[in-house]
Motif scaffolding. Structure first.
Motif, PDB file in Angstrom:
ATOM      1  N   LEU B 115     -17.927   8.580  -8.249  1.00 10.97           N
ATOM      2  CA  LEU B 115     -19.166   7.901  -7.823  1.00 10.97           C
ATOM      3  C   LEU B 115     -19.683   8.469  -6.502  1.00 10.97           C
ATOM      4  N   LYS B 120     -24.660   7.842 -10.231  1.00  9.79           N
ATOM      5  CA  LYS B 120     -25.088   7.193 -11.486  1.00  9.79           C
ATOM      6  C   LYS B 120     -24.648   8.043 -12.683  1.00  9.79           C
ATOM      7  N   SER B 151     -21.118   1.472 -10.657  1.00 12.77           N
ATOM      8  CA  SER B 151     -22.231   2.345 -10.266  1.00 12.77           C
ATOM      9  C   SER B 151     -23.560   1.596 -10.340  1.00 12.77           C
TER      10      SER B 151
END
Lengths: 263, 161
Positions: B115, B120, B151
């Protein structure tokens, strides 16, 4: 793992001096060597870690347009920064897993020459030059069989210079447990011909498939590969993941896929 | 033996290490930070993943002495300052991303590393990134859901129940 003395040179000169010791063993990222030592299949009185030698890390382009990668450069760095040679960056991005790519190095992989490693296929297909402190070795002379290379005892890879092909692709049929290729093929098209290097298949390690190179040099298409018979299964690796005939068949399939992907 | 000093979860920590001492041994036995697990000890399973200078590394396949001076984050450093679970940890709890919990420290550290470089990710990217982390309980779907949730993305499209 048996104990050893760890030395951490910060210059190439110090590293070369440390490796003159008979007991010394160079340590790249350790992603193969450390597990091998834990299994007590290898040992050394002195380990010389190359990770602190800044001058053999990083990527640049030389005057001849070749992509030059320092021997201690990690797979993650090549994946991210070798933008001038996308097929090579893609190969690096698929070695092992992210944590392995953050430690493992190109010099370590080529020095070990595992018969199923990814980098030997890229180096041989692109006709790379392997640079050591004393000499330059053409890829065609460098790979000498399973885990065998032209390197002398204590000799380390400081840089690898890759000519950039007009078109290239690396297609890997993965063995999902180890994440090594079961068979993988790197195809590189240069103005003077096509080179095809195969890893994971032969018990002699990485090799060039001459028949495919000849066919593809006159017609660079997947159809040109489908007309060939698969290479001789005799010298192929046979294990529980696939026998020699299966691997020989995969060589042909992956070559055709690589040619297609290179277009 | 040599004294090895690293910044671990923001604090300067020192412990002895032999040449052969692995980072994971140094953390677990030297500092008693036993949240980082040893699963396979052959760099396959990912239970021992920690962050070294911001990058995911298998702590069973790195030498403590080589990393003298490094900045390390382990699972013990993932909670918020008030002791509540961090975002990734909370998502693993919310989406039942663990059963026995043995692989979880490595899963959380790998997910956090993903992440950081890709805030994303798609479901496919999550699965690809976690290739080096093996879980024998969950079947992975809930782990993928947890990472998608961490996320800030919708978890509904995650395949296969």
């Amino acid at each position: 793992m048996y104990d050893f003395e760890l030395v951490k040179p910060s210059t190439l000169q110090e590293a070369v001096a440390a490796l003159k010791d008979d007991e010394a063993q160079a340590l790249g990222g350790g992603q193969t060597l450390l597990p091998t030592m834990k299994a007590r299949l290898a040992m050394a009185g002195k380990m010389v870690a190359l990770s602190g030698v800044a001058e053999i890390k990083g990527i640049c382009t030389d005057d001849a347009g070749r992509i030059c990668i320092g021997g201690a450069t990690t797979h993650a760095t090549v994946a991210r920064e070798a933008t001038g040679f996308p097929a090579l960056a893609s190969l690096a991005a698929r070695i092992g897993d992210p944590a392995v790519r953050n430690r493992g190095t190109i010099g370590g992989s080529l020095a070990n020459n595992d018969p199923s490693a990814c980098y030997p296929a890229g180096a041989l297909a692109a006709n790379a030059v392997i640079v050591t402190p004393d000499r330059e070795i053409a890829a065609d002379d460098y790979f000498q069989g399973m885990f065998e290379t032209a390197l002398d005892e204590g000799e380390i890879i400081t840089e690898v210079k890759f000519p950039v092909p007009e078109a290239a692709a690396y297609e890997k049929f993965i063995q999902p447990a180890s994440r090594f290729p079961l068979v993988a093929v790197f195809v590189a098209k240069f103005s003077d011909g096509v080179r095809v290097a195969v890893t994971g298949a032969s018990s002699d390690g990485v090799f060039r498939w001459a028949e495919a190179e000849a066919a593809l040099s006159s017609d660079f298409s997947a159809e040109a590969v489908s007309g060939l018979s698969a290479p001789d299964a005799g010298g192929m690796i046979s294990d529980l993941h696939g026998d020699g005939a299966y691997r020989a068949h995969l060589v042909k399939v992956m070559t055709a896929r690589a040619v297609k992907a290179a277009h | 033996m040599a004294k090895v000093t690293m910044t671990v979860n923001g604090k300067t920590r020192t412990a002895e290490a032999e040449g052969r001492t692995l980072l994971v041994e140094w953390l677990r036995e030297g500092l008693r930070l036993t949240g980082t697990h040893v699963g396979c000890d052959t760099s396959q399973c990912g239970a021992c993943v920690v962050h070294v200078d911001g990058e995911a590394v298998k702590a069973c396949t790195a030498l403590a002495q080589e990393l003298d001076g490094a900045e390390v984050t382990t699972i013990e450093g993932m909670a918020n300052a008030d002791g509540s679970l961090g975002v990734v940890q909370q998502a693993f709890q919310d989406y039942h991303g663990l059963q026995c919990g043995f692989c979880t420290p490595g899963m959380v550290m790998s997910a956090a590393a993903l992440l950081k470089e890709n805030p994303k990710p798609t479901e496919a990217e999550v699965r690809h990134y976690l290739e080096g982390n093996i879980c024998r309980c969950t079947g992975y779907h809930n782990i993928v859901k947890a990472v998608m949730a961490a996320s800030g993305q919708d978890v509904a499209p995650v395949a296969a129940e």
